[in-house]
Design a protein around this motif. Sequence first.
Motif: not given
Lengths: 98, 238, 973
Positions: B9-15
Amino acid sequence: MKIMPCPLNGPRNISEFACSGEVAEMPEPNRTGDEDWADFIWMSNNTAGVVREWWCHVPTNYWFIAERDTVTDEILKTYPAGKVFTARRDFQGRDEGP
Amino acid sequence: MTAPGDFPRRSFVARKLDEAGAGFGSLGDAAVALDFGDSAAEAETARRLGLADLSPLPRTGFKGAGAVEWLAGQGVEVPAESNRAARQSGGELAARLAPGEVLVLGAPEAEADGLPAALEAAWAAEPLPPGTPRGFPLPRRDSHAWFLVSGSEAAAMFAKLCGVDLRPDKFPNLSIAQTSVARVSAIVVRDDRGGTLAYHLLTDSASAEYLWDCLLDAMVEFEGRPVGLAAVRALGDG
Amino acid sequence: MRAGSNRLPAPAGLLVDRERPVSFAWEGARYWGLAGDTLASALAANGEWILSRSFKYHRPRGVLTMAGQDANTLVQLKGEPNVPADRLPISEDLEAWGQNYSGSLKRDRNAVLARLSRFMPVGFYYRAFYRPRGIWQAFWEPIVRRSTGLGKVDRATPHGHFDKAYGFCDLAVIGGGPAGLSTALAAAGAGAEVLLVEENPVLGGSLAYARFDAEGTLAAARREALVAEVEADPKIEVMTGAVCNGWFADNWLPVIRGNRLTKVRAKEVVLATGSIEQPAIFRNNDLPGVMQGSAAQRLIRLYGVRPGRRAVVLAGDDDGYGVALDLAEAGVEVAAVVDPRPEPAPSALTEAVAGQGIEVLAGHCVAEALAGPGNRHVRGAFVSRLDGQGGAVPGGSSIACDLLCMSTGYMPTYQLALQAGAKLGCDDAGAHFSITGLPDHLRLAGSVAGATDLEAALAEGRRAGLRAAKALGLKAGSEPEVPADKGQAGANHPWPIFPHARGKDFVDFDEDLQVKDIVNAVADGYCEIELVKRFSTVGMGPSQGRHSALATARLVARATGRSVAETGVTAARPPFTGEKLGVLAGRGFEPERLTAMHHRHLEQGAQMMTAGLWWRPAYYGTKDRREDCIREEVLAVRRNVAMIDVSTLGGLEVRGPDAAEFLNRVYTFAYAKQPLGRSRYVLMTNDAGTVIDDGVACRFRDGHFYVTATTGGVDRVYRTMLWWNAQWRLDVDIANVTAATAGVNIAGPNARAVLAPLVEGADLSAEAFPYMGLREASVAGIPARLLRVGFVGELGYEVHVPASFGEALWDRLLEAGKPHGMTPFGVEAQRVLRLEKGHIIIGQDSDAMTTPDEVDMAWAIAKKKPFFVGGRSIELRRRHPSKRKLVGFTLEGADAPLPQESNLVLRNGEMVGFVTSVTRSPTLETVIGLAYTAADEAEEGAPLRIKLTSGRMVEGRVVPPHFYDPDNQRQEM
């Protein structure tokens, strides 16, 4: 920009809303002749005066009804659709009795 | 070193967070940006104007006939009015979006899944078909990104993106505005933290990167910057 | 002298800082001014009066208003044309030039055009140049374009930074003159939050430059007190240097300051916009050195610049006498005050002028301003006696002067009020104006409302402020008495128009229009003011009639035998002053939506394309290999396995006891008996029976469907569903989970082999999980919904997971596919694949009239339902059969041309349809497509004649649209 008083969200810029035309109750489809049905689907009254219109607050997808004077563009009042459409609507089949 | 890619599961703004030099820590089943190198300075920034990504934090929603009554039965304090939020005993917020819809936000201070997960589990545990209407859960952790905008300049910054008057004297604490922010539909919940003006901003997860950039651009003139969860928690400490 | 030879000693010069000299460049030479100077004031201080050349006749033009409201002072900057020099602050890096000249500003070769003016009568644009046919474009236009116009656009100008913001207040006061200041104070005193918008750099309006008393001390004292009070009031936010450029519904005000546009929403608005001094009309009234009285006062009081050495003042009202006193005080010799009134009533000001020994010529007019060499400056005034009708008696005398001030009256700054729907009234005899019919929550104060006396304006401001406060629900004190307006009777001269037989008596300086042009327009039959405007171009220039509307109305009124009120002014529309396109563009918000796998597509070399707000991978590879990439991706699906990101597909949860009944009503098919764990096609028609969307309905439980919708259609579908149920009130809840869901479609004969090892909780075998089946399972540890669907016509699985798991899913699938050589494929290949299967895309293969029958979808219409949206209309439309039909077609031969979408289908030269989708099929190695054709020529084997974009005709053949695997064996593997 006009202000639309949304029954759910309060007064907002009208750019947050979409209008879907006059409120018109659909006649019973299987009890309506072609001509009357065509009139209902394709003809619009284009009333000069106070009309009831469907409006949707887009960020919340909330539908409500506004009474607007099409001559002065004044919004007289707004209320939830449930005030007009109070009960479940069912449709009659072709073969059922009235 | 924790990285967003460590978790499915990753944040939508991880990058975006990574590019800004975030230091990540794990929180439940995802990585969260704890700081950007200097959490003490970020706490100061958060008092002036900070933007934090809370997307990995737990949240849920319930909607439909019976949802409000069912939540009340679960011990959730649901506000009587739409577009108001109520704080729960664990620091969570129950935000009433409509007569039949409630958004539940976990507490930024909490380490575990907390109330949102407990509610989802309770809803799923009940036998189907339901005997009484109890609404339906909404996937708020996936449908919406969650940002926190905090600081004394937050309202002035929002005035560049949003047509609703969010100034503190016009938009009381725990008020909700469901509106358009930078032309994206959004839910804004005012939730002051330790005396600092703060707004939760929940918005279309697919538009998260776009909105993140819009917010940072609008923040430049106030010297606002991204801050980590540590700074947000420091606000809560007053 | 660094400040310029015309600079006056302090205290003159409210805005300039004598301690800070600033140099700047004008027409290539350097000049000195003071910090706070505008370009116009700094040049005036240096004795430079010509700022530009006029639009049509290239006449030298200079300071007219010093208020930034006329076209005379528009200058050229590096990269920016048409900047008002009387608003432009000077700075060290300022480089400015005059505009619209050929050669030099002072010696313009095109000035000869003025001598040709008699060959350019009013409306000549519409009459000349058009014969013989084509000569305008070929010959005249380049010449006319070279010799007329304003500044030049530099296309190399770098982008500026502009932005926008919203503003909010209880009360917006537009105009920071005496009335605006007192309005703001009264309202703020009652507790209102006030925004005060002032165009100039300082507050005070006329108090900052005009003269209200013989002693000349009243204005400054009043200004100081009011401004100090306003600045000390925390409830008042002051925006100086800001212009409110329009009024929009419900008090929505665009306020522009610098490069920012603030969209102000005010609960109440008070317009204290003042009034605009109007030029008098006489021959050569446009010469540099001829200016409005208020312009001379602004030069003196605001900038400390002496406007001339020897002056004549044309004073049609008492304010002109104030101008004369100001000039005298500034060391200008006042040669004469020329007053067209036969017997001006004595007042403090007239008596003070008399007391100074200044000659007053009552009952006279300026018939002509005498021009110096090259029309570069005024050298005298020719003064004539007036007859009883206000006309100049031939003959008169010349008075030498280098400054001619015009003070003959004002017009209210009515623009914002009229934009709000108010009407402008005029009493011709008294020449005063009234504005009526304002909407609620909008008020006027001060001279825009007709007040001319200072005390009246102040009291009116207080009253307007208190009324606004009351309207806001605040407690406000009792309203002040507004004193009788002492000035009103003689404020405006009713007819300051003195036409000259030899013309050059300008009505509109922007467009070089003379009295005869207006009179002739009426004579040509254009009697209505709006027509006069369009025929003559009066009021169309940069100053938008601010200085010409009144004179035009008067001339038209007299020529048509009507009153000024009956004639009226042309419609006032935003913007009030010129605004830059950059300000309107501002910070542009262009939302874009990314799927969870977006960055993986970029990393894998995808060329991205937009689908609504979404970005989607078109194909993977370099642009020069586009066709090859698409072909390879298609063949990978057909022969092996490939996967595509389908996250943008719409997803709706439909839950509740009436879920199946609801779907029965909004879709054409039947869902009541749909088994659990199966999906079923959905086709949506609108109430006119036109197809508008499609997808599949996945039934997980009796009361729970997950319905897909098209990428572009889902938001509308969702909203429409809510709308219908607002009327039907079924017990169902609908939620749009499009953004919450990421999806991947794995397709190809090896799809099962790739996916199976990752799946827990579902048997992927054909028997356990058949075509159109669906399962809830775990894929690589991620909770997923699996759908067996066949859009591309091969064995395939759609895997739907929560969006925040999307990237991880993509990675794990790609990894699992490696041993099989699996690659990603993009939207372009998907479009080819579905076309090979003959699946339509709604919106591409359908239009606003397409019925299910036209696209062979009759099978998707349930026959026994009592109702579905569109059903009754479909039935009705079947009684009037469509003349067209969507068919498949092929063009035989490897070298057949490839038609384009929208190419016409013809029969006997008549259009009977058009191509909707077409491609050269990599699988079938022939051109295939879908097209509408005549319904009576739609049977298999019929010819289909397509007119290519080149105009060439090509004949294809109608075939069943299921080009590939018509028995669906491959997708049901």
